[in-house]
Design a protein around this motif. Structure first.
Motif, PDB file in Angstrom:
ATOM      1  N   GLU A 126      -5.434  -6.436   0.440  1.00  0.00           N
ATOM      2  CA  GLU A 126      -4.999  -7.284   1.550  1.00  0.00           C
ATOM      3  C   GLU A 126      -3.483  -7.316   1.694  1.00  0.00           C
ATOM      4  O   GLU A 126      -2.958  -7.958   2.598  1.00  0.00           O
ATOM      5  CB  GLU A 126      -5.516  -8.717   1.352  1.00  0.00           C
ATOM      6  N   LEU A 127      -2.779  -6.614   0.803  1.00  0.00           N
ATOM      7  CA  LEU A 127      -1.313  -6.631   0.788  1.00  0.00           C
ATOM      8  C   LEU A 127      -0.757  -5.298   1.276  1.00  0.00           C
ATOM      9  O   LEU A 127      -1.393  -4.252   1.133  1.00  0.00           O
ATOM     10  CB  LEU A 127      -0.810  -6.895  -0.631  1.00  0.00           C
ATOM     11  N   SER A 128       0.450  -5.352   1.828  1.00  0.00           N
ATOM     12  CA  SER A 128       1.142  -4.117   2.206  1.00  0.00           C
ATOM     13  C   SER A 128       1.598  -3.384   0.950  1.00  0.00           C
ATOM     14  O   SER A 128       1.618  -3.947  -0.160  1.00  0.00           O
ATOM     15  CB  SER A 128       2.361  -4.446   3.067  1.00  0.00           C
ATOM     16  N   GLY A 129       1.985  -2.133   1.115  1.00  0.00           N
ATOM     17  CA  GLY A 129       2.459  -1.359  -0.020  1.00  0.00           C
ATOM     18  C   GLY A 129       3.658  -1.993  -0.706  1.00  0.00           C
ATOM     19  O   GLY A 129       3.747  -2.022  -1.937  1.00  0.00           O
ATOM     20  N   GLY A 130       4.589  -2.503   0.115  1.00  0.00           N
ATOM     21  CA  GLY A 130       5.772  -3.140  -0.458  1.00  0.00           C
ATOM     22  C   GLY A 130       5.436  -4.398  -1.227  1.00  0.00           C
ATOM     23  O   GLY A 130       5.993  -4.656  -2.299  1.00  0.00           O
ATOM     24  N   MET A 131       4.498  -5.179  -0.698  1.00  0.00           N
ATOM     25  CA  MET A 131       4.108  -6.404  -1.382  1.00  0.00           C
ATOM     26  C   MET A 131       3.362  -6.092  -2.680  1.00  0.00           C
ATOM     27  O   MET A 131       3.540  -6.775  -3.694  1.00  0.00           O
ATOM     28  CB  MET A 131       3.242  -7.267  -0.462  1.00  0.00           C
ATOM     29  N   ARG A 132       2.550  -5.056  -2.658  1.00  0.00           N
ATOM     30  CA  ARG A 132       1.850  -4.647  -3.890  1.00  0.00           C
ATOM     31  C   ARG A 132       2.853  -4.258  -4.971  1.00  0.00           C
ATOM     32  O   ARG A 132       2.697  -4.618  -6.136  1.00  0.00           O
ATOM     33  CB  ARG A 132       0.924  -3.471  -3.588  1.00  0.00           C
ATOM     34  N   GLN A 133       3.906  -3.554  -4.577  1.00  0.00           N
ATOM     35  CA  GLN A 133       4.905  -3.165  -5.565  1.00  0.00           C
ATOM     36  C   GLN A 133       5.654  -4.376  -6.102  1.00  0.00           C
ATOM     37  O   GLN A 133       6.003  -4.434  -7.285  1.00  0.00           O
ATOM     38  CB  GLN A 133       5.893  -2.155  -4.966  1.00  0.00           C
ATOM     39  N   ARG A 134       5.880  -5.362  -5.240  1.00  0.00           N
ATOM     40  CA  ARG A 134       6.545  -6.575  -5.708  1.00  0.00           C
ATOM     41  C   ARG A 134       5.678  -7.339  -6.711  1.00  0.00           C
ATOM     42  O   ARG A 134       6.188  -7.959  -7.649  1.00  0.00           O
ATOM     43  CB  ARG A 134       6.916  -7.467  -4.517  1.00  0.00           C
ATOM     44  N   VAL A 135       4.360  -7.287  -6.533  1.00  0.00           N
ATOM     45  CA  VAL A 135       3.469  -7.873  -7.538  1.00  0.00           C
ATOM     46  C   VAL A 135       3.621  -7.127  -8.865  1.00  0.00           C
ATOM     47  O   VAL A 135       3.682  -7.733  -9.940  1.00  0.00           O
ATOM     48  CB  VAL A 135       2.001  -7.845  -7.064  1.00  0.00           C
ATOM     49  N   GLY A 136       3.707  -5.794  -8.786  1.00  0.00           N
ATOM     50  CA  GLY A 136       3.916  -5.007  -9.998  1.00  0.00           C
ATOM     51  C   GLY A 136       5.232  -5.336 -10.685  1.00  0.00           C
ATOM     52  O   GLY A 136       5.314  -5.391 -11.921  1.00  0.00           O
ATOM     53  N   LEU A 137       6.276  -5.559  -9.903  1.00  0.00           N
ATOM     54  CA  LEU A 137       7.562  -5.941 -10.478  1.00  0.00           C
ATOM     55  C   LEU A 137       7.471  -7.315 -11.140  1.00  0.00           C
ATOM     56  O   LEU A 137       8.014  -7.525 -12.226  1.00  0.00           O
ATOM     57  CB  LEU A 137       8.629  -5.958  -9.377  1.00  0.00           C
ATOM     58  N   THR A 138       6.765  -8.247 -10.492  1.00  0.00           N
ATOM     59  CA  THR A 138       6.583  -9.567 -11.092  1.00  0.00           C
ATOM     60  C   THR A 138       5.875  -9.452 -12.428  1.00  0.00           C
ATOM     61  O   THR A 138       6.230 -10.133 -13.396  1.00  0.00           O
ATOM     62  CB  THR A 138       5.770 -10.477 -10.150  1.00  0.00           C
ATOM     63  N   ARG A 139       4.874  -8.595 -12.506  1.00  0.00           N
ATOM     64  CA  ARG A 139       4.107  -8.425 -13.749  1.00  0.00           C
ATOM     65  C   ARG A 139       5.011  -8.057 -14.921  1.00  0.00           C
ATOM     66  O   ARG A 139       4.788  -8.481 -16.056  1.00  0.00           O
ATOM     67  CB  ARG A 139       3.038  -7.352 -13.534  1.00  0.00           C
TER      68      ARG A 139
END
Length: 250
Positions: free
Chosen positions: A139-152
């Motif tokens: 449900e997330l854009s590619g950029g938002m998915r990467q930001r989740v990965g950075l948060t992790r």
């Protein structure tokens, strides 16, 4: 204040149906505790291979990597919670929400749920993800998915950060903001986080690194550059350093 990394005459070869391929040859450098080193170069110059060896998922053919007196590929699990990595692909679990993905590393480390939630919420706010805690990756854009990965990676407060083209898939506005957030992260707390940042973007390498290592195919370091403080704020000097790297890669 981070952990030191020593890469000592490391060569990595892979066997293929056509013979042996040398991915990196005699990589030799140190990263001091709290230092940020960027490795820049084109595809096929060994950037991801050396990161994988430092992370401990690959072993060198010859030479060794020593992190805080240990070889990560011989003692991989002893580095849990000490090393965090962010890759070009987000590697999110599709059956977990964004918040659950972001807190996955903390969960593996046994951090209580309330503390996991607090840390994730703080970083979601920093990285512009507030309100998307319950969204699933699809449900997330590619950029938002990467930001989740950075948060992790960020929420674990690691001693060492390893980033492989972490901002490569983001639009320039988002990437610029995340570079600023990233620099604030590694300079925050009681001391700087020891960091290796891999990129193909010369400007990004010069902006982020205390030092820049330049690698050229087939996996050989051809230049080492100390980056003066505030270089990216001086267009003329920045251009000189950029030209030096380009000349090395020609």
């Amino acid at each position: 204040m981070g952990l030191p990394i020593a890469v000592e005459e490391v060569t990595k070869e892979f066997r293929t149906d056509d013979g042996t391929v040398t991915a990196i040859e005699e990589f030799d450098f140190d990263i001091e505790a709290g230092e940020v080193v960027t490795l820049v170069g084109p595809t096929g110059c060994g950037k991801s291979t050396i990161l994988s060896i430092i992370l401990g998922v690959l072993s060198p053919t010859s030479g060794e990597v020593v992190v805080d007196g240990r070889r990560p590929y011989d003692d991989f699990y002893s580095f849990r919670g000490e090393i965090a990595a962010v890759f070009q692909e987000d590697r999110l679990l599709p059956w977990r929400t964004a918040a659950e993905n972001a807190g996955f590393g903390l969960e593996a480390l046994g951090v209580p749920e309330d503390e996991r939630r607090r840390r994730v919420e703080e970083w979601f706010d920093t990285l512009g993800l507030s309100g998307y805690e319950n969204a699933y990756p699809q449900e997330l854009s590619g950029g938002m998915r990467q930001r989740v990965g950075l948060t992790r990676a960020y929420v674990t407060d690691p001693e060492i950060l390893l980033l492989d083209e972490a901002f490569g898939h983001l639009d320039e506005v988002t990437a610029t903001k995340l570079r600023e957030d990233f620099l604030s992260l590694i300079d925050g707390g009681e001391g700087r986080t020891t960091t290796m940042f891999i990129t193909h973007d010369i400007d990004e390498a010069l902006m982020i690194g205390d030092r820049v290592l330049v690698s050229r195919s087939p996996g050989k370091i051809i230049d080492r550059i100390d980056v003066p403080e505030g270089l990216h704020e001086d267009p003329e000097r920045h251009h000189e350093y950029r030209t030096r790297i380009l000349d090395s890669l020609r």
